[in-house]
Design an enzyme around this catalytic site. Structure first.
Site, PDB file in Angstrom:
ATOM      1  N   LYS A   1      42.975  44.518  45.438  1.00 48.84           N
ATOM      2  CA  LYS A   1      42.082  43.442  44.723  1.00 48.84           C
ATOM      3  C   LYS A   1      42.384  42.284  44.569  1.00 48.84           C
ATOM      4  CE  LYS A   1      40.757  47.485  42.037  1.00 48.84           C
ATOM      5  NZ  LYS A   1      40.844  48.344  40.695  1.00 48.84           N
TER       6      LYS A   1
ATOM      7  N   TYR B   1      35.977  40.484  41.388  1.00 44.40           N
ATOM      8  CA  TYR B   1      37.092  40.891  42.485  1.00 44.40           C
ATOM      9  C   TYR B   1      36.400  41.372  43.509  1.00 44.40           C
ATOM     10  CZ  TYR B   1      35.944  45.282  39.788  1.00 44.40           C
ATOM     11  OH  TYR B   1      35.427  46.626  38.994  1.00 44.40           O
TER      12      TYR B   1
ATOM     13  N   ASP C   1      38.724  55.964  30.216  1.00 46.00           N
ATOM     14  CA  ASP C   1      39.830  55.527  29.787  1.00 46.00           C
ATOM     15  C   ASP C   1      40.323  56.007  28.528  1.00 46.00           C
ATOM     16  OD1 ASP C   1      39.678  53.730  32.056  1.00 46.00           O
ATOM     17  OD2 ASP C   1      38.918  52.070  30.996  1.00 46.00           O
TER      18      ASP C   1
ATOM     19  N   HIS D   1      43.245  51.364  36.315  1.00 45.01           N
ATOM     20  CA  HIS D   1      42.422  51.950  37.227  1.00 45.01           C
ATOM     21  C   HIS D   1      43.163  52.111  38.744  1.00 45.01           C
ATOM     22  CE1 HIS D   1      39.018  51.168  34.618  1.00 45.01           C
ATOM     23  NE2 HIS D   1      39.659  52.081  34.246  1.00 45.01           N
TER      24      HIS D   1
END
Length: 181
Positions: free
Chosen positions: A71, A131, A168, A62
Site C-alpha cells: 500500500k 491508498y 476490528d 488489516h
C-alpha cells in the site's frame, strides 16, 4: 520526491517536492518510475481506494494473508496517525512497527509493502485517506490484528476509546494471528 528511511528498512516515508506560491501549490503525487527507483523494485498498483472518517475512527490493523497488498497511503484532507506492523515471520523486525503522521499539510506518503499489517486513527475532525494497492481486495483473505495488542505496544495518540468496526472489535491478538512466512 525523496525517501525517508525508517527503523524498518522496507517501510519508507515519501516526501514530495511541493511548489507553492500565493496561488496555492502543485506537486507530483505519483510517478511510477521514480517510485520504483525509491523502493528498489518494480511495483504495479492495481487498485486505488479513498476513505473518509471522523475523528477517533481507528481502522486496522488489516492485512490479507493471501493476495497480500502493498500500500502507498496518503491523506488529502485532515490528519491521521498511521501504523505498519511487520508480520513476516522470518524478518529480523518481526512484530516491530513504525508510525508516522500523515496529513494534507505535510503531504507525506507511506510505503507499506506486502507482509505488513496496517492501520490508522483519525486525529483531526475528519480525514480523507487515499491508498494505492498492489493487489485487489479480497474479503476471504482479510485479517485483522487487535489495535491495542500489548505485545505490539503501539503508542496511539490519546483520543479516548476509538470508534471501531465490528471486524476490528473481533480482531485477533498478535500471538494468535496468521503471519507471512
Amino acid at each position: 520526491m525523496k525517501a525517508i528511511t525508517t527503523s524498518i528498512p522496507d517501510l519508507l516515508i515519501l516526501e514530495p517536492r511541493v511548489f507553492g506560491d500565493d496561488r496555492g501549490f502543485f506537486f507530483e503525487s505519483f510517478n511510477q518510475r521514480k517510485f520504483n527507483e525509491l523502493v528498489g523494485r518494480e511495483v504495479d498498483f492495481v487498485q486505488d481506494n479513498h476513505s473518509c472518517s471522523v475523528k477517533n475512527v481507528l481502522r486496522g490493523l488489516h492485512y490479507q494473508i493471501q493476495q497480500p497488498q502493498g500500500k502507498l497511503v496518503r491523506v488529502v484532507q485532515g490528519t491521521v496517525f498511521d501504523v505498519a506492523v511487520d508480520i513476516r515471520k522470518n524478518s529480523p523486525t518481526f512484530g516491530k512497527h513504525v508510525s508516522v503522521e500523515l496529513s494534507a499539510e505535510n503531504k507525506r506518503m507511506f510505503w507499506i509493502p506486502e507482509g505488513f499489517a496496517h492501520g490508522f486513527v483519525v486525529t483531526s475532525e475528519t480525514a480523507e485517506f487515499l491508498y494505492k494497492t498492489t493487489d485487489y481486495w479480497n474479503p476471504e483473505f482479510e485479517r485483522s490484528i487487535l489495535w491495542s495488542d500489548p505485545e505490539i505496544a503501539i503508542k496511539w495518540p490519546n483520543l479516548g476509546i476509538p470508534a471501531l468496526s465490528s471486524k476490528d472489535l473481533d480482531a485477533k491478538l498478535f500471538a494468535d494471528a496468521e503471519y507471512f512466512k
